[in-house]
Design an enzyme around this catalytic site. Structure first.
Site, PDB file in Angstrom:
ATOM      1  N   LYS A   9      -7.927  12.528   2.354  1.00  0.00           N
ATOM      2  CA  LYS A   9      -7.313  11.353   2.964  1.00  0.00           C
ATOM      3  C   LYS A   9      -6.143  11.764   3.869  1.00  0.00           C
ATOM      4  O   LYS A   9      -5.695  12.924   3.832  1.00  0.00           O
ATOM      5  CB  LYS A   9      -6.857  10.396   1.853  1.00  0.00           C
ATOM      6  CG  LYS A   9      -8.023   9.858   1.001  1.00  0.00           C
ATOM      7  CD  LYS A   9      -7.527   8.942  -0.116  1.00  0.00           C
ATOM      8  CE  LYS A   9      -8.680   8.415  -0.955  1.00  0.00           C
ATOM      9  NZ  LYS A   9      -8.220   7.525  -2.049  1.00  0.00           N
ATOM     10  N   TYR A  49     -15.211   1.355   1.928  1.00  0.00           N
ATOM     11  CA  TYR A  49     -14.549   0.732   0.779  1.00  0.00           C
ATOM     12  C   TYR A  49     -15.012  -0.700   0.539  1.00  0.00           C
ATOM     13  O   TYR A  49     -14.304  -1.485  -0.102  1.00  0.00           O
ATOM     14  CB  TYR A  49     -13.031   0.790   0.958  1.00  0.00           C
ATOM     15  CG  TYR A  49     -12.448   2.153   0.638  1.00  0.00           C
ATOM     16  CD1 TYR A  49     -12.598   2.723  -0.625  1.00  0.00           C
ATOM     17  CD2 TYR A  49     -11.737   2.871   1.597  1.00  0.00           C
ATOM     18  CE1 TYR A  49     -12.075   3.969  -0.926  1.00  0.00           C
ATOM     19  CE2 TYR A  49     -11.199   4.129   1.302  1.00  0.00           C
ATOM     20  CZ  TYR A  49     -11.369   4.666   0.034  1.00  0.00           C
ATOM     21  OH  TYR A  49     -10.844   5.894  -0.268  1.00  0.00           O
ATOM     22  N   PHE A  57      -5.379  -4.622  -3.026  1.00  0.00           N
ATOM     23  CA  PHE A  57      -4.912  -3.444  -2.296  1.00  0.00           C
ATOM     24  C   PHE A  57      -5.786  -3.094  -1.088  1.00  0.00           C
ATOM     25  O   PHE A  57      -5.508  -2.125  -0.380  1.00  0.00           O
ATOM     26  CB  PHE A  57      -4.814  -2.232  -3.238  1.00  0.00           C
ATOM     27  CG  PHE A  57      -6.114  -1.864  -3.914  1.00  0.00           C
ATOM     28  CD1 PHE A  57      -7.086  -1.117  -3.266  1.00  0.00           C
ATOM     29  CD2 PHE A  57      -6.360  -2.268  -5.233  1.00  0.00           C
ATOM     30  CE1 PHE A  57      -8.278  -0.776  -3.894  1.00  0.00           C
ATOM     31  CE2 PHE A  57      -7.551  -1.933  -5.866  1.00  0.00           C
ATOM     32  CZ  PHE A  57      -8.518  -1.185  -5.185  1.00  0.00           C
ATOM     33  N   ARG A  85     -15.682  14.919  -9.231  1.00  0.00           N
ATOM     34  CA  ARG A  85     -14.776  13.883  -9.764  1.00  0.00           C
ATOM     35  C   ARG A  85     -13.800  14.487 -10.780  1.00  0.00           C
ATOM     36  O   ARG A  85     -12.645  14.075 -10.863  1.00  0.00           O
ATOM     37  CB  ARG A  85     -15.581  12.754 -10.422  1.00  0.00           C
ATOM     38  CG  ARG A  85     -16.459  11.970  -9.459  1.00  0.00           C
ATOM     39  CD  ARG A  85     -15.716  10.898  -8.706  1.00  0.00           C
ATOM     40  NE  ARG A  85     -15.232   9.834  -9.557  1.00  0.00           N
ATOM     41  CZ  ARG A  85     -14.667   8.707  -9.087  1.00  0.00           C
ATOM     42  NH1 ARG A  85     -14.532   8.523  -7.777  1.00  0.00           N
ATOM     43  NH2 ARG A  85     -14.249   7.782  -9.916  1.00  0.00           N
ATOM     44  N   THR A  91      -7.946   8.387 -10.855  1.00  0.00           N
ATOM     45  CA  THR A  91      -7.513   7.646  -9.664  1.00  0.00           C
ATOM     46  C   THR A  91      -5.986   7.606  -9.544  1.00  0.00           C
ATOM     47  O   THR A  91      -5.444   7.793  -8.458  1.00  0.00           O
ATOM     48  CB  THR A  91      -8.072   6.208  -9.720  1.00  0.00           C
ATOM     49  OG1 THR A  91      -9.496   6.286  -9.868  1.00  0.00           O
ATOM     50  CG2 THR A  91      -7.739   5.434  -8.456  1.00  0.00           C
ATOM     51  N   ARG A 102      -5.478  15.622  -7.870  1.00  0.00           N
ATOM     52  CA  ARG A 102      -4.521  14.513  -7.931  1.00  0.00           C
ATOM     53  C   ARG A 102      -3.430  14.782  -8.964  1.00  0.00           C
ATOM     54  O   ARG A 102      -2.270  14.425  -8.759  1.00  0.00           O
ATOM     55  CB  ARG A 102      -5.254  13.204  -8.259  1.00  0.00           C
ATOM     56  CG  ARG A 102      -6.098  12.683  -7.090  1.00  0.00           C
ATOM     57  CD  ARG A 102      -7.029  11.566  -7.548  1.00  0.00           C
ATOM     58  NE  ARG A 102      -7.736  10.916  -6.460  1.00  0.00           N
ATOM     59  CZ  ARG A 102      -8.753  10.071  -6.629  1.00  0.00           C
ATOM     60  NH1 ARG A 102      -9.163   9.780  -7.864  1.00  0.00           N
ATOM     61  NH2 ARG A 102      -9.347   9.529  -5.600  1.00  0.00           N
ATOM     62  N   ASN A 112      -3.363   9.125  -3.169  1.00  0.00           N
ATOM     63  CA  ASN A 112      -3.990  10.040  -4.135  1.00  0.00           C
ATOM     64  C   ASN A 112      -4.870  11.099  -3.493  1.00  0.00           C
ATOM     65  O   ASN A 112      -5.734  11.688  -4.142  1.00  0.00           O
ATOM     66  CB  ASN A 112      -4.709   9.254  -5.238  1.00  0.00           C
ATOM     67  CG  ASN A 112      -5.878   8.451  -4.718  1.00  0.00           C
ATOM     68  OD1 ASN A 112      -6.186   8.487  -3.520  1.00  0.00           O
ATOM     69  ND2 ASN A 112      -6.556   7.743  -5.600  1.00  0.00           N
ATOM     70  N   HIS A 115     -10.910  11.568  -1.757  1.00  0.00           N
ATOM     71  CA  HIS A 115     -11.987  10.699  -2.249  1.00  0.00           C
ATOM     72  C   HIS A 115     -13.179  11.559  -2.647  1.00  0.00           C
ATOM     73  O   HIS A 115     -13.487  12.542  -1.986  1.00  0.00           O
ATOM     74  CB  HIS A 115     -12.429   9.733  -1.147  1.00  0.00           C
ATOM     75  CG  HIS A 115     -13.746   9.064  -1.453  1.00  0.00           C
ATOM     76  ND1 HIS A 115     -13.826   7.921  -2.222  1.00  0.00           N
ATOM     77  CD2 HIS A 115     -15.030   9.403  -1.146  1.00  0.00           C
ATOM     78  CE1 HIS A 115     -15.108   7.579  -2.350  1.00  0.00           C
ATOM     79  NE2 HIS A 115     -15.852   8.463  -1.709  1.00  0.00           N
ATOM     80  N   GLU A 126     -22.885   7.309   0.983  1.00  0.00           N
ATOM     81  CA  GLU A 126     -21.666   7.716   1.693  1.00  0.00           C
ATOM     82  C   GLU A 126     -21.960   8.849   2.674  1.00  0.00           C
ATOM     83  O   GLU A 126     -21.427   8.864   3.786  1.00  0.00           O
ATOM     84  CB  GLU A 126     -20.584   8.110   0.687  1.00  0.00           C
ATOM     85  CG  GLU A 126     -20.074   6.879  -0.090  1.00  0.00           C
ATOM     86  CD  GLU A 126     -19.010   7.191  -1.143  1.00  0.00           C
ATOM     87  OE1 GLU A 126     -18.432   6.225  -1.679  1.00  0.00           O
ATOM     88  OE2 GLU A 126     -18.758   8.379  -1.443  1.00  0.00           O
TER      89      GLU A 126
END
Ligand code: IDP
Ligand code: MG
Length: 149
Positions: A9, A49, A57, A85, A91, A102, A112, A115, A126
């Site tokens: 990100k 998203y 949010f 993950r 998260t 993270r 964070n 993704h 995706e």
């Protein structure tokens, strides 16, 4: 072979963590099959998203994701979706275990860093959303016999 979509990100790029993130996936034993630095359009961010569009949010998340360059990647390997993950961590970075990306580098859910697709089906969608087929490279790393029995 299983593939997942990973995106560093804007905060991860600004904080110079691109090399560190790529390193973690490489040394684990996964194979990089696609990578690009890009500014994300509002349209792409909203599609990516879409599942969160009713959440409070959502607007802030779209603004954040489109605020600076991101690094979009596709990684390949046995079990890569679930393993990525775990490498990424929870998260909320304050709940994420030390040793995860993270957990090591973040302090708040809205920043964070990274993704990762949450399931094999999501990963397929995706990857199709973010990459053209010709942007992905099919290759066999020479160290495959040293990673897989
Ligand atoms: P994930 O990225 O771990 O899969 P999701 O629940 O799918 O987490 O949420 C997507 C992204 O939305 C998160 O990574 C985070 O950037 C953002 N987000 C989730 N919950 C909140 C929140 O409560 N406040 C601000 N941003 C949030
Ligand atoms: Mg998610």
């Amino acid at each position: 072979m299983e593939r997942t979509f990973i995106m560093i990100k804007p905060d991860g790029v600004q904080r110079k963590l691109v090399g560190e993130v790529v390193r973690r996936f490489e040394v684990k034993g996964f194979t990089l099959v696609g990578l690009k630095l890009m500014k994300v359009s509002k349209e792409l961010a909203e599609k990516h998203y879409d599942v969160h569009k009713e959440r409070p949010f959502f607007a802030g998340l779209i603004e954040f994701i489109t605020s600076g360059p991101v690094v979009a990647m596709v990684w390949e390997g046995d079990g890569v979706v679930a393993s990525a993950r775990k490498i990424i961590g929870a998260t909320n970075p304050l709940s994420a275990e030390p040793g995860t990306i993270r957990g090591d580098y973040g302090v708040t859910v809205g920043r964070n860093l990274i993704h990762g697709s949450d399931a094999i089906e999501t990963a397929k969608n995706e990857i199709n959303l973010w990459f053209q087929e010709e942007e992905l490279v099919n290759w066999q790393p020479t160290l495959t016999p040293w990673l897989y029995e």
